[in-house]
Design an enzyme around this catalytic site. Structure first.
Site, PDB file in Angstrom:
ATOM      1  N   PHE A 193       0.713  -1.190  -0.072  1.00 42.29           N
ATOM      2  CA  PHE A 193      -0.128   0.118  -0.187  1.00 42.29           C
ATOM      3  C   PHE A 193       0.915   1.222  -0.051  1.00 42.29           C
ATOM      4  O   PHE A 193       0.493   2.274  -0.344  1.00 42.29           O
ATOM      5  CB  PHE A 193      -1.186   0.061   1.041  1.00 42.29           C
ATOM      6  CG  PHE A 193      -0.350   0.200   2.588  1.00 42.29           C
ATOM      7  CD1 PHE A 193       0.081   1.741   2.980  1.00 42.29           C
ATOM      8  CD2 PHE A 193       0.034  -0.559   3.294  1.00 42.29           C
ATOM      9  CE1 PHE A 193       0.545   1.894   4.176  1.00 42.29           C
ATOM     10  CE2 PHE A 193       0.568  -0.367   4.695  1.00 42.29           C
ATOM     11  CZ  PHE A 193       1.011   0.864   5.039  1.00 42.29           C
ATOM     12  N   GLU A 220      -5.187  -3.547  -2.705  1.00 36.76           N
ATOM     13  CA  GLU A 220      -6.390  -3.198  -2.615  1.00 36.76           C
ATOM     14  C   GLU A 220      -6.831  -1.945  -1.758  1.00 36.76           C
ATOM     15  O   GLU A 220      -7.883  -1.408  -1.941  1.00 36.76           O
ATOM     16  CB  GLU A 220      -7.309  -4.767  -2.012  1.00 36.76           C
ATOM     17  CG  GLU A 220      -7.047  -4.979  -0.845  1.00 36.76           C
ATOM     18  CD  GLU A 220      -5.863  -5.947  -0.698  1.00 36.76           C
ATOM     19  OE1 GLU A 220      -4.915  -5.717  -1.389  1.00 36.76           O
ATOM     20  OE2 GLU A 220      -5.920  -6.831   0.098  1.00 36.76           O
ATOM     21  N   CYS A 325       9.898   1.363   3.466  1.00 38.57           N
ATOM     22  CA  CYS A 325      10.620   0.276   4.027  1.00 38.57           C
ATOM     23  C   CYS A 325      11.966   0.865   4.272  1.00 38.57           C
ATOM     24  O   CYS A 325      12.705  -0.053   4.931  1.00 38.57           O
ATOM     25  CB  CYS A 325      10.464  -1.092   2.846  1.00 38.57           C
ATOM     26  SG  CYS A 325      11.354  -0.169   1.328  1.00 38.57           S
ATOM     27  N   GLU A 426       8.844  -4.506  12.899  1.00 39.68           N
ATOM     28  CA  GLU A 426       8.474  -2.941  12.218  1.00 39.68           C
ATOM     29  C   GLU A 426       7.447  -2.504  12.548  1.00 39.68           C
ATOM     30  O   GLU A 426       6.286  -2.986  12.852  1.00 39.68           O
ATOM     31  CB  GLU A 426       8.399  -3.815  10.779  1.00 39.68           C
ATOM     32  CG  GLU A 426       8.046  -2.763   9.743  1.00 39.68           C
ATOM     33  CD  GLU A 426       7.859  -3.078   8.391  1.00 39.68           C
ATOM     34  OE1 GLU A 426       7.331  -4.248   8.139  1.00 39.68           O
ATOM     35  OE2 GLU A 426       8.465  -2.548   7.217  1.00 39.68           O
TER      36      GLU A 426
HETATM   37  P1  NAD Z   1       1.259  -6.823   2.533  1.00 41.02           P
HETATM   38  O1  NAD Z   1       2.353  -7.903   2.680  1.00 41.02           O
HETATM   39  O2  NAD Z   1       0.191  -7.142   3.569  1.00 41.02           O
HETATM   40  O3  NAD Z   1       0.368  -6.752   1.261  1.00 41.02           O
HETATM   41  C1  NAD Z   1       1.261  -6.798  -0.041  1.00 41.02           C
HETATM   42  C2  NAD Z   1       0.536  -7.207  -1.153  1.00 41.02           C
HETATM   43  O4  NAD Z   1       0.196  -8.738  -0.753  1.00 41.02           O
HETATM   44  C3  NAD Z   1      -0.931  -6.606  -1.444  1.00 41.02           C
HETATM   45  O5  NAD Z   1      -1.096  -6.487  -2.726  1.00 41.02           O
HETATM   46  C4  NAD Z   1      -1.888  -7.916  -0.785  1.00 41.02           C
HETATM   47  O6  NAD Z   1      -3.087  -7.828  -1.539  1.00 41.02           O
HETATM   48  C5  NAD Z   1      -1.099  -8.966  -0.902  1.00 41.02           C
HETATM   49  N1  NAD Z   1      -1.526  -9.992   0.352  1.00 41.02           N
HETATM   50  C6  NAD Z   1      -1.605  -9.745   1.533  1.00 41.02           C
HETATM   51  N2  NAD Z   1      -1.842 -10.778   2.201  1.00 41.02           N
HETATM   52  C7  NAD Z   1      -1.711 -11.869   1.558  1.00 41.02           C
HETATM   53  C8  NAD Z   1      -1.736 -13.173   1.724  1.00 41.02           C
HETATM   54  N3  NAD Z   1      -2.131 -13.699   2.867  1.00 41.02           N
HETATM   55  N4  NAD Z   1      -1.498 -13.929   0.416  1.00 41.02           N
HETATM   56  C9  NAD Z   1      -1.265 -13.423  -0.568  1.00 41.02           C
HETATM   57  N5  NAD Z   1      -1.312 -12.285  -0.921  1.00 41.02           N
HETATM   58  C10 NAD Z   1      -1.346 -11.238   0.200  1.00 41.02           C
HETATM   59  O7  NAD Z   1       2.060  -5.367   2.785  1.00 41.02           O
HETATM   60  P2  NAD Z   1       1.281  -3.995   3.087  1.00 41.02           P
HETATM   61  O8  NAD Z   1       0.720  -4.057   4.246  1.00 41.02           O
HETATM   62  O9  NAD Z   1       0.551  -3.650   1.654  1.00 41.02           O
HETATM   63  O10 NAD Z   1       2.694  -3.141   2.894  1.00 41.02           O
HETATM   64  C11 NAD Z   1       3.475  -2.837   3.754  1.00 41.02           C
HETATM   65  C12 NAD Z   1       4.954  -3.797   3.899  1.00 41.02           C
HETATM   66  O11 NAD Z   1       5.513  -3.659   2.627  1.00 41.02           O
HETATM   67  C13 NAD Z   1       5.609  -3.437   4.825  1.00 41.02           C
HETATM   68  O12 NAD Z   1       6.107  -4.553   5.389  1.00 41.02           O
HETATM   69  C14 NAD Z   1       7.003  -2.786   4.278  1.00 41.02           C
HETATM   70  O13 NAD Z   1       8.060  -2.971   4.812  1.00 41.02           O
HETATM   71  C15 NAD Z   1       6.703  -3.450   2.961  1.00 41.02           C
HETATM   72  N6  NAD Z   1       7.468  -2.884   1.837  1.00 41.02           N
HETATM   73  C16 NAD Z   1       8.720  -3.421   1.640  1.00 41.02           C
HETATM   74  C17 NAD Z   1       9.379  -2.567   0.557  1.00 41.02           C
HETATM   75  C18 NAD Z   1      10.753  -3.056   0.096  1.00 41.02           C
HETATM   76  O14 NAD Z   1      11.323  -2.582  -0.994  1.00 41.02           O
HETATM   77  N7  NAD Z   1      11.290  -4.050   0.802  1.00 41.02           N
HETATM   78  C19 NAD Z   1       8.752  -1.500  -0.284  1.00 41.02           C
HETATM   79  C20 NAD Z   1       7.669  -1.096   0.225  1.00 41.02           C
HETATM   80  C21 NAD Z   1       6.977  -1.701   1.241  1.00 41.02           C
END
Ligand code: NAD
Length: 526
Positions: A193, A220, A325, A426
């Site tokens: 997100f 989403e 991140c 985190e």
């Molecule tokens: P998230 O893991 O909850 O969701 C990311 C994506 O995965 C979304 O599109 C979601 O629909 C999907 N998803 C969620 N749960 C799922 C499941 N059980 N099975 C399959 N797909 C699933 O992450 P978020 O809350 O949207 O984003 C924040 C996280 O992203 C933080 O931990 C942040 O550190 C990380 N992030 C990392 C980087 C990097 O470069 N390492 C960059 C940006 C964000």
């Protein structure tokens, strides 16, 4: 499949049909446009669509979710999730488009990149406003996000050079060898997100410039920015099926992961989901790059320039309200710098103006969702219970003009121990944990023992400590007197340990490796 002309001829531009189409498109865009009032954002509620095989389609899955502006609490959109047959249609379209797209000359694909850049520049301000409206960051931060995304496109304009292979003649008498890079097929990218505009564009330009086709699955929670990106891609007139947008949640992801025609996945999100994507994707024989969560350390040495350090730490820890991140989270003050640093951080953090990111005076926007705000507040409570001192308490934040927004002022914890949850998990919010260390060795041990390793920075005026830190840092992105060590698009991006699952990282040269197969042809002619 017929390739659509990249640049319609002069005559076509001014034919009555073309002019009518452009007028229609213009009014369509106006209907969807966000109207920014001086106070708040009043807008039509956008119904999010998929983009499949070159056409906009309403998703028809059972589940749906509202898109909420975190600055105001207003509903600004609604996204219906895709049913599995819609994912299947997107994959089928991408698969059908692949043979002709892979044989499209790299110079032509480069021209698409030049045009994509120009079209994105035209929509730059719209993109930044939509991004701020759905995720809350300041307009300046959104502009930075859009710029960073366009930089990936910039790099991919050089695809003929980037994709070049190698050759060597006479490896044996009369026998020559040539190593080509060939595209692989259908890829998917799944986004988090916090960077709704940029993250899909970390991957899409490299994937298609190398001759692959792709599906994008945005978060989403924030699907609106990618509606704009796909409006631009629609204008780019790529052959149908080269780029596809499927909205949805975890079921959509599961369908993508299990689909035999998806050859690889680029994922960014939390470590828990990144690890799942990596193992589940591998089980289905896909290549995977999965960028996960982070817990970034910043070490401040006694010889650091405190004023410059405090300024950089404000950007690192509080930029995007800490929802990055690469955000600094654990600040280790080494030796007698502790109290000087604490006082400087307190002074600066107290002055941060929190508010609606669309307003120019705002320096820190809201938390991106009510759910995230509640999670951060729980982590703050846990920190207090574990004995850390909350010396700047940003809870009960009030932004009177926006009572429905999800606000939190900056928070600073004093005397955090490395064993506390505040230091280990985190937080993903504007919360700074100050940790004491006797010397460099004690500080480095904390950094080395952390299970996350996305980024880390040191502030010092000593080349010796800077070199030692860079040499030993487990994370793959390192800053020396830099608070946000974000590599630019011509370098690779990604962490180590629990912050990254896979081998080849995002953008830069590694993305070319990720999106291509190397084939070595050995030939002898008689
Ligand atoms: P998230 O893991 O909850 O969701 C990311 C994506 O995965 C979304 O599109 C979601 O629909 C999907 N998803 C969620 N749960 C799922 C499941 N059980 N099975 C399959 N797909 C699933 O992450 P978020 O809350 O949207 O984003 C924040 C996280 O992203 C933080 O931990 C942040 O550190 C990380 N992030 C990392 C980087 C990097 O470069 N390492 C960059 C940006 C964000």
């Amino acid at each position: 499949m017929q390739l659509r002309p990249l640049f319609p001829s002069f005559a076509a531009h001014f034919s009555p049909l073309f002019v009518c189409r452009r007028i229609g498109e213009y009014y369509g865009k106006i209907q969807n446009r966000f109207f920014i009032a001086s106070k708040g954002v009043s807008m039509t509620i956008k119904q999010v669509k998929n983009y499949l095989n070159g056409e906009w389609k309403e998703p028809h899955g059972k589940e749906a979710q509202d898109v909420v502006n975190p600055a105001t609490g207003e509903i600004i959109g609604n996204v219906r999730f895709s049913a599995s047959d819609e994912v299947d249609s997107a994959v089928a379209a991408a698969k059908a488009a692949f043979p002709e797209w892979r044989s499209t000359p790299p110079t032509t694909r480069a021209r698409y990149m030049f045009k994509l850049k120009a079209l994105l520049e035209e929509r730059f301000d719209d993109a930044a406003r939509i991004c701020t409206s759905e995720v809350g960051k300041t307009l300046e931060e959104s502009r930075g996000e859009v710029r960073r995304a366009i930089e990936v496109v910039d790099v991919m304009t050089g695809i003929p050079t980037l994709m070049k292979g190698q050759s060597l003649e006479d490896i044996s008498a009369g026998l020559d060898c040539t190593a080509f890079r060939q595209p692989v097929g259908v890829f998917a990218t799944i986004a988090p997100f916090n960077f709704p505009f940029m993250v899909p564009l970390w991957f899409l330009p490299s994937a298609i410039a190398t001759g692959n086709t792709i599906l994008v699955k945005p978060s989403e929670q924030v699907p609106l920015s990618q509606q704009l990106v796909f409006e631009v891609l629609d204008e780019l007139s790529l052959p149908p099926g080269v780029v596809n947008l499927v909205n949805g949640g975890k079921e959509t992801v599961q369908t993508i992961l299990a689909h035999p025609d998806v050859k690889g996945v680029s994922f960014v999100g939390s470590s828990r989901v990144a690890q799942y994507i990596y193992s589940e994707g591998a089980r289905h024989g896909k290549r995977i790059q999965a960028l996960g969560g982070a817990k970034n350390f910043i070490m401040v040495m006694p010889d650091a320039d405190i004023k410059a350090t405090a300024k950089a730490l404000m950007g690192s820890c509080l930029g995007c309200a800490g929802q990055r991140c690469l955000a600094g989270s654990n600040i280790i003050a080494v030796g007698d710098v502790y109290s000087r640093l604490r006082d400087a951080l307190l002074e600066s953090a107290r002055k941060i103006k929190v508010g609606n990111g669309l307003e120019p005076a705002t320096q820190m926007g809201p938390i991106a969702s009510k759910k995230s705000l509640e999670r951060i507040l729980q982590m703050i409570e846990a920190g207090i219970k574990e004995g850390a001192k909350l010396i700047l308490d940003g809870r009960n934040a009030k932004v009177p003009a926006y009572p429905g927004g999800f606000y939190l002022y900056p928070c600073i914890f004093d005397d955090v121990k490395p064993t506390m949850s505040l230091a280990k998990e985190e937080i993903f919010g504007p919360v700074i944990s100050l940790i004491k260390a006797r010397d460099f060795e004690e500080a480095m041990k904390m950094v080395e023992e952390c299970p996350y390793a996305n980024a880390g920075s040191i502030f010092t005026s000593s080349g010796k400590w800077a070199r030692e830190f860079g040499y030993r840092l487990p994370a793959s992105m390192c800053g020396i007197n830099i608070g946000v060590a974000a590599p630019m698009a011509f370098f690779s991006f990604g962490g180590s340990k629990n912050s990254f699952y896979g081998d080849l990282k995002a953008h830069g040269g590694e993305s070319i490796d990720f999106y291509t197969n190397r084939k070595v042809i050995s030939s002898r002619w008689y």
